[in-house]
Write a protein that holds these residues in place. Sequence first.
Motif: not given
Length: 490
Positions: A20, A67, A70, A143, A477
Motif C-alpha cells: 500500500l 485489499f 486497493l 477500518y 490500511e
Amino acid sequence: MTRTAIVIGAGAAGLATAGLLAREGCQVTVLEKNADYGGRAGSLSSGGFRWDTGPSWYLMPDAFDRFFQLMGTSTAAELDLIQLKDPAYRVFPEQHSPVDVPAGRENVARLFESIEPGAGARLERYLDSAELTYRTALRHFLYTTFSSPRPFLHRDVLCHLGKLARLLTMSLEGYVEKRFHDTRLRQLLSYPAVFLSTRPESAPALYHLMSHTDLTQGVFYPVGGFRAVMEALYRLADGAEFRFSTPVSAITVKHGRAVGVRIPGGELRADLVVSCADLHHTETRLLPPELRTYPEKWFAKRDPGLGTVLVMLGVRGALPELAHHNLFFSEDWTPDFDAVFGGGRASRSIYVSKPSATDPSVAPEGCENLFVLVPVQADPAFSQVEEVADAAVALVAERAGIADLSERVVERHVRGPADFTADFNAWSGGSIGPAHTLRQSAFLRGRNKSRKVDGLYYAGASTVPGVGVPLCLISAENVLARLARPDTSL
C-alpha cells in the motif's frame, strides 16, 4: 520529495503495508529477520509434502476483496478459491458420531433442527444477529484508527447501541447457551473464540459475528494454501525493496521522531517506521524505556492468548475418515481451556486440516497431508511438545477410527511456543496474538501509532484491529489512514 519508509517484518501485515505504501509513491524498505516472507503464515516443504505452518481457514472474504481492489486488482485475479462443500468442515464430538457441517445457511439450519428440535429457527435468528453485528463492525470498528469518537456516534451504531452493549457485557459462551441446549451445537457456535486466541467464556458475545463468516459466507480454500495468499501479497509489493535475514535491533529516534533503525552493519534511515513485528517486542526490545507507549507493566496485565503445538504429518495412503477441516471436541471442554489458560498441559479439543482433500499438490500421489493444531499454554518454556504431538496423533486415530495412523506417518515436523518466540519474537510464545477479551478489543487493544515517538506506527495481529490474516490486511490500511488523517478516524 518522495517519502521513505521502513517496514519491520514481512508477514501478512508487513507485506500488505509495504504494498500500500509503495502504491502511494513511498520508497519502502522491508526488513525481515527470517530468510523468507510470510511470518506466522509460513510454509514448510519436505519429502514431497508442503504444509502451511499457520492460518488455514480462509474467512472474511470482504477484507481480501477490499485489499486487492486497493492494490488495483481483484481476488479472482490473484487467487484460485474453492468453496468447501459436502462438508464445509467435519466435527468429531467425543460421545457422538461425526457431524458434517454443510455449506449454506439453510442447510446448516436443517442440520441444527435434526439435532435439536426448534434449533433451526433459533439458528436463523442467531445468524441474523451475527450478520448485523458483522456488518456494523466492518463499517465502523475495524477500518478505523479510533483516533476520534466518530465511529461510536454514527447513526448505525447509535441505533443498535443497546444491543451492542449487551453483546459486549455477555460472554460468547453465555450467549450461545441461552439459545441452544445440545452440546454439539453449543460447541460448534462457541469454538470460533479459539480463532480469536481466547476461550468462549472470555470472548464477548459480540464475537458471535464469527458464525456469519463460516456458516453464512462459507469456508473457502485458496489453491496452494495460505502460501498462495502470501505469494500474492509479496507479488503486489514489488515496488518495495526486501531485505531478508536482516533483524532490527533498535528503532532510531532523534528529537522525538523515528528516523530509522539499527541493523547488522549499521543504521538505515527513513522518514517513517512501521513495525509489523509483535507489539511487545517492538515496545520492550526496540525502544528505550522512556519512549515506550506500552511498557512491560502494561503487558503484565494483558492476556497473550493461545500457545499451540503444531504437528505437520505426511501420511501414506488415503484418509477418507477426515474432511478438509476437522474439529475434535471433548464432551466437557472446560478442562481443555483450563489447561491452556490456567497453566496446565494441553487441550484435548484440537483442530486437524487435511488440505490434500482439496489440493493434490500438497502431497505426493497416494499420500495425505495433515496439519494438527493443539492449543497449549502460551509459554516459551513449554517443553512437552513431542509428548503433546504423540497424544494428538493418538486422539485422531482413536476418534476418527484410523487405528494404524501413527504407523503410516512418513514425515513429521513439530513446532511449539519456543519456536514462535525464536522465529517471530512472539510475546510469551503465543501463536495467534493477544486474546480478544473485552479489555483487549477495539480501542482497548491499543493504538496503531506511538504516543511518544512521532513517525512510528504499528500493524499486525498484536495491535488493532486484531488477529488473523484479514485483520492484518485491515491493519495495513489503517496505517495509511493514520498517515493521511492523523487526528481523525477512518
